[in-house]
Design an enzyme around this catalytic site. Structure first.
Site, PDB file in Angstrom:
ATOM      1  CB  CYS A  51      -0.869   0.001   1.249  1.00 31.99           C
ATOM      2  SG  CYS A  51      -1.816  -1.525   1.420  1.00 31.99           S
ATOM      3  NE  ARG A  66       3.493   2.042  -2.919  1.00 27.26           N
ATOM      4  CZ  ARG A  66       4.562   1.700  -2.226  1.00 27.26           C
ATOM      5  NH1 ARG A  66       5.713   2.254  -2.483  1.00 27.26           N
ATOM      6  NH2 ARG A  66       4.487   0.811  -1.261  1.00 27.26           N
ATOM      7  CD1 TRP A  97      -1.715  -5.481  -3.246  1.00 27.19           C
ATOM      8  CD2 TRP A  97      -2.317  -4.459  -5.129  1.00 27.19           C
ATOM      9  NE1 TRP A  97      -1.647  -6.396  -4.271  1.00 27.19           N
ATOM     10  CE2 TRP A  97      -2.008  -5.807  -5.435  1.00 27.19           C
ATOM     11  CE3 TRP A  97      -2.730  -3.618  -6.179  1.00 27.19           C
ATOM     12  CZ2 TRP A  97      -2.096  -6.323  -6.721  1.00 27.19           C
ATOM     13  CZ3 TRP A  97      -2.806  -4.153  -7.459  1.00 27.19           C
ATOM     14  CH2 TRP A  97      -2.490  -5.480  -7.717  1.00 27.19           C
ATOM     15  CG  ASN A 156       3.143  -0.955   2.645  1.00 19.34           C
ATOM     16  OD1 ASN A 156       2.559  -1.910   2.133  1.00 19.34           O
ATOM     17  ND2 ASN A 156       4.342  -0.550   2.268  1.00 19.34           N
ATOM     18  N   GLY A 157       1.716  -3.441   4.548  1.00 18.07           N
ATOM     19  CA  GLY A 157       2.384  -4.684   4.928  1.00 18.07           C
ATOM     20  C   GLY A 157       1.413  -5.675   5.534  1.00 18.07           C
ATOM     21  CD  GLU A 191       9.598 -16.486 -16.087  1.00 16.13           C
ATOM     22  OE1 GLU A 191       8.822 -17.021 -16.902  1.00 16.13           O
ATOM     23  OE2 GLU A 191       9.510 -15.292 -15.777  1.00 16.13           O
ATOM     24  CE  LYS A 223      10.165 -12.303 -17.732  1.00 14.02           C
ATOM     25  NZ  LYS A 223       9.136 -13.029 -17.069  1.00 14.02           N
ATOM     26  CD  GLU A 263       8.407 -11.444 -21.078  1.00 11.92           C
ATOM     27  OE1 GLU A 263       7.243 -11.319 -21.469  1.00 11.92           O
ATOM     28  OE2 GLU A 263       8.681 -11.873 -19.940  1.00 11.92           O
ATOM     29  CG  HIS A 322      16.928 -37.063 -28.343  1.00 12.18           C
ATOM     30  ND1 HIS A 322      17.403 -38.282 -28.800  1.00 12.18           N
ATOM     31  CD2 HIS A 322      16.879 -37.179 -26.987  1.00 12.18           C
ATOM     32  CE1 HIS A 322      17.603 -39.093 -27.771  1.00 12.18           C
ATOM     33  NE2 HIS A 322      17.301 -38.438 -26.659  1.00 12.18           N
ATOM     34  CE  LYS A 341       2.391  -7.142 -14.994  1.00 14.71           C
ATOM     35  NZ  LYS A 341       3.599  -7.967 -14.981  1.00 14.71           N
TER      36      LYS A 341
HETATM   37  C1  G6P Z   1       0.995 -11.654 -20.488  1.00 12.42           C
HETATM   38  C2  G6P Z   1       2.227 -11.066 -19.830  1.00 12.42           C
HETATM   39  C3  G6P Z   1       3.083 -12.169 -19.206  1.00 12.42           C
HETATM   40  C4  G6P Z   1       2.234 -13.010 -18.253  1.00 12.42           C
HETATM   41  C5  G6P Z   1       1.014 -13.598 -18.972  1.00 12.42           C
HETATM   42  C6  G6P Z   1       0.053 -14.266 -18.014  1.00 12.42           C
HETATM   43  O1  G6P Z   1       1.360 -12.327 -21.651  1.00 12.42           O
HETATM   44  O2  G6P Z   1       2.988 -10.355 -20.776  1.00 12.42           O
HETATM   45  O3  G6P Z   1       4.142 -11.582 -18.466  1.00 12.42           O
HETATM   46  O4  G6P Z   1       3.008 -14.028 -17.699  1.00 12.42           O
HETATM   47  O5  G6P Z   1       0.292 -12.541 -19.615  1.00 12.42           O
HETATM   48  O6  G6P Z   1      -0.489 -13.284 -17.172  1.00 12.42           O
HETATM   49  P1  G6P Z   1      -1.264 -13.580 -15.836  1.00 12.42           P
HETATM   50  O7  G6P Z   1      -1.773 -12.245 -15.377  1.00 12.42           O
HETATM   51  O8  G6P Z   1      -2.393 -14.520 -16.181  1.00 12.42           O
HETATM   52  O9  G6P Z   1      -0.308 -14.203 -14.905  1.00 12.42           O
END
Ligand code: G6P
Length: 619
Positions: A2, A27, A84, A110-111, A492, A496, A499, A515, A614
């Protein structure tokens, strides 16, 4: 996570507080509120939604002839908050500030207060009445119980009774011109102006008014007035600390001084995990997931778990699969949500389907969850956003508590999701009796140590990641290899890099390399290998040898002190040692940093990579 702002000084505080909240908007939040001291009493306003809604609520109070806006003379002491949600739904009652029984003490926090349940019980027995579902409200009642004419003393005594991970600011109607804050691990910083002082969770909240800032450290109590600040430790011993001049511009300030949101969020990962595990590991030997509305008998009887998710969340699910199968011996099926929903999957009422989605709004994941429910399965959502669609389309919810993530590339939500999968795996193992109690206790202790291991790993891997990035950034393909729990880490890490740097990558099970992918290898291919401590480490190392034999450059992520692993690769980055099943949560960190540094070396906008959003809400 928060946002907190407090003000004491000579100017009317309402607009300053709203302006401070605006600066904390980045935030993210779901509700907001303000309390001010007006002629010996507290006026309060709260609203669900954005700051427009809060402004409308202030105006409505004023129209009715009362409230925070109509004090005469105007109020000059106040606190404000953007929430939040973590404990308690998104409602006006749960929005901060929270008052005590007499409505003379208000706090913003906050926390997470870990021992909120036992304190609430104790305070209720002593006659305290609560008006919200939050852990934060406990603090105002605790201060009420401890108040003996001096707010600083009452805050100090209350601080000593709290466990958790938080920062809060309190005010008392009898002590206008004074705010008292306390900090345990969550940020709190004072801004010192001419005849006025601010106390906030982040510098942007007051940067337009003063550039003189004093950071409050862990276990410190701070009292602010118009004339300045005084700090003590939690025992009351004075602490001297000079103000620092902040030279950041406003954009840098929003990012906490980091050059991008992604880097800021990478550095928030210890917090994200600490908040996610906090009160779910209340003792040394067990997991408390009573907030998840799936009863114990049901969990004991599950015959299969199906995990559906997209992107980074899918990778967190993969890590979870290894942990849950290893610890709880429940068979797990994993699927990408957009595949699952269109393949007429076999689902029964004995299945638990887990939808992992940080946003709680990803269309494919929601559709997969709905399909599972329609076919009789129970659905558990693991999400970072209270009130999101996933929370409404599921039978139960386990919240990650990473705080809002701004950068498109997910980092802190990934580690929080992985931590949630570990919590679930341990809880299932407890219920199903598949692990000896000593092993559960050891894993609980190890999980509790993860936040500090994340911090040390980030600290030691930053420099090598930058160095490796400088040497490798111009390559046009990277291969990632790993086995077992190292495989989702590779996937992962490769995602990263892809993307945010737009460099083609592939991530492969190391045993599968021979293979096909081995054909890709030559001197121009950097190969990143996850060679952390595990029962398959020897096998991984022999794959590293195979790669080197083709002339490719190997970069290995290794566990600290593992000499053998360090010797076989051309370059290494060390991560903190933890239980091997928990390694992914630290092993991913150098890969995030490496992707970040490579993208920065190519001068790319890491927060907003091209073509990506996002949250993907279209089907
Ligand atoms: C989008 C974002 C990714 C994320 C994916 C799933 O493609 O760019 O970074 O992992 O959605 O999002 P979610 O909110 O379902 O975890």
């Amino acid at each position: 996570m928060c946002g907190i702002v407090g003000y004491v000084g000579g100017r009317p505080c309402l607009d300053l507080l709203v302006a401070g909240l605006e600066k904390l908007e980045y935030r993210g939040y779901d509700s907001a509120g303000i309390s001010v001291i007006d002629n010996g009493q507290i006026e309060n306003v709260r609203a669900v939604g954005n700051l427009e809604n809060l402004r409308a609520a202030v105006a409505e109070q004023a129209d009715e002839g009362g409230g925070v806006a109509v004090a005469a003379p105007a109020a000059t002491t106040g606190v404000a908050h953007t929430r939040w949600a973590t404990h308690g739904r998104v409602t006006e009652e749960n929005a901060h500030p929270h008052g005590d029984c007499t409505d003379r003490i208000h706090i913003v926090l906050n926390g997470i207060v870990e021992n909120h349940a036992e304190l609430r019980r104790e305070l209720a027995e002593q006659g305290h009445h609560f008006s919200s579902e939050t852990d934060a409200e406990i603090v105002s009642h605790l201060i009420e119980r401890n108040y003996d004419g001096d707010l600083t003393d009452a805050v100090r005594r209350s601080f000593g009774e709290l466990r958790g991970h938080y920062a809060f600011v309190a005010m008392h109607a009898d002590e206008p011109g004074r705010l008292v804050g306390a900090r345990k691990e969550c940020p709190l910083v004072a801004g010192v102006g001419e005849g006025e002082t601010f106390l906030a969770s982040a510098i942007p909240a007051f940067l337009a008014e003063t550039r003189e800032a004093v950071a409050i450290e862990n276990d410190e109590i701070v009292t602010i007035g118009a004339g300045g600040i005084s700090i003590t430790d939690s025992k009351g011993n004075p602490v001297e600390r000079a103000a620092e001049e902040i030279s950041w511009d406003e954009a840098a300030a929003e990012k906490g001084g980091y050059e991008t949101f992604m880097l800021k969020e990478i550095h928030e990962q210890a917090d994200a995990v600490a908040e996610t595990i906090a009160d779910r590991l209340p003792s040394d030997d067990g997991v408390d997931l009573s907030e998840v509305e799936l009863d114990d008998d049901y969990l004991r009887g599950i015959q299969r778990i199906v995990i559906v998710a997209c992107g980074t969340s899918y990778h967190a699910g993969l890590v979870g699969r290894y942990a849950i199968e290893e610890w709880a011996r429940v068979p797990i099926e994993m699927d990408i949500a957009s595949e699952y929903r269109y393949r007429n999957p076999v689902i029964s009422e004995h299945d638990l389907v887990i939808g992992i989605t940080q946003s709680g709004e990803t269309a494919d994941t929601l559709a997969a969850m709905r399909l599972a429910r329609e076919n009789g399965a129970k659905v558990l959502a693991i999400t970072n956003v209270m009130g999101s669609q996933a929370t409404r389309d599921s039978d139960a919810v386990l919240y990650t508590r990473a705080g809002p993530e701004v950068s498109v590339a997910a980092t802190k939500t990934f580690v929080a999701q992985v931590a949630s999968m570990y919590l679930l795996g341990l809880r299932l193992a407890e219920l199903r009796g598949t692990l000896p109690p000593e092993r559960i206790a050891a894993l609980v202790a190890e999980l509790k140590s993860i936040p500090s291991k994340i911090e040390t790993t980030l600290a030691v891997s930053e420099a090598p990641a930058r160095e490796i990035a400088a040497a490798q950034a111009e390559h046009d393909f990277f291969l990632y290899l790993g086995r077992h729990i190292g495989l989702p880490v590779c996937l992962e890490g490769a995602l990263k890099l892809k993307e945010i740097s737009y460099i083609p990558t592939d991530a492969y099970a190391a045993g599968e390399m021979k293979h096909g992918p081995i054909a890709l290898l030559d001197e121009s291919t950097p190969v990143i290998c996850i060679a952390t401590d595990s029962p398959v480490l020897e096998k991984v190392l022999s794959n590293v040898e195979e790669v080197r034999a083709r002339g490719a450059e190997t970069i290995a992520i290794v566990t600290e002190g593992e000499e053998k692993a360090a010797q076989v690769a051309d370059a290494t980055i060390e991560v903190a040692r933890t239980d091997w099943i928990l390694q992914p949560i630290v092993a991913i960190l150098p890969l995030q940093l490496l992707a970040y540094e490579i993208a920065r070396a190519r001068d790319l906008n890491v927060d907003q990579p091209r073509n990506l959003a996002k949250t993907v809400t279209v089907e």
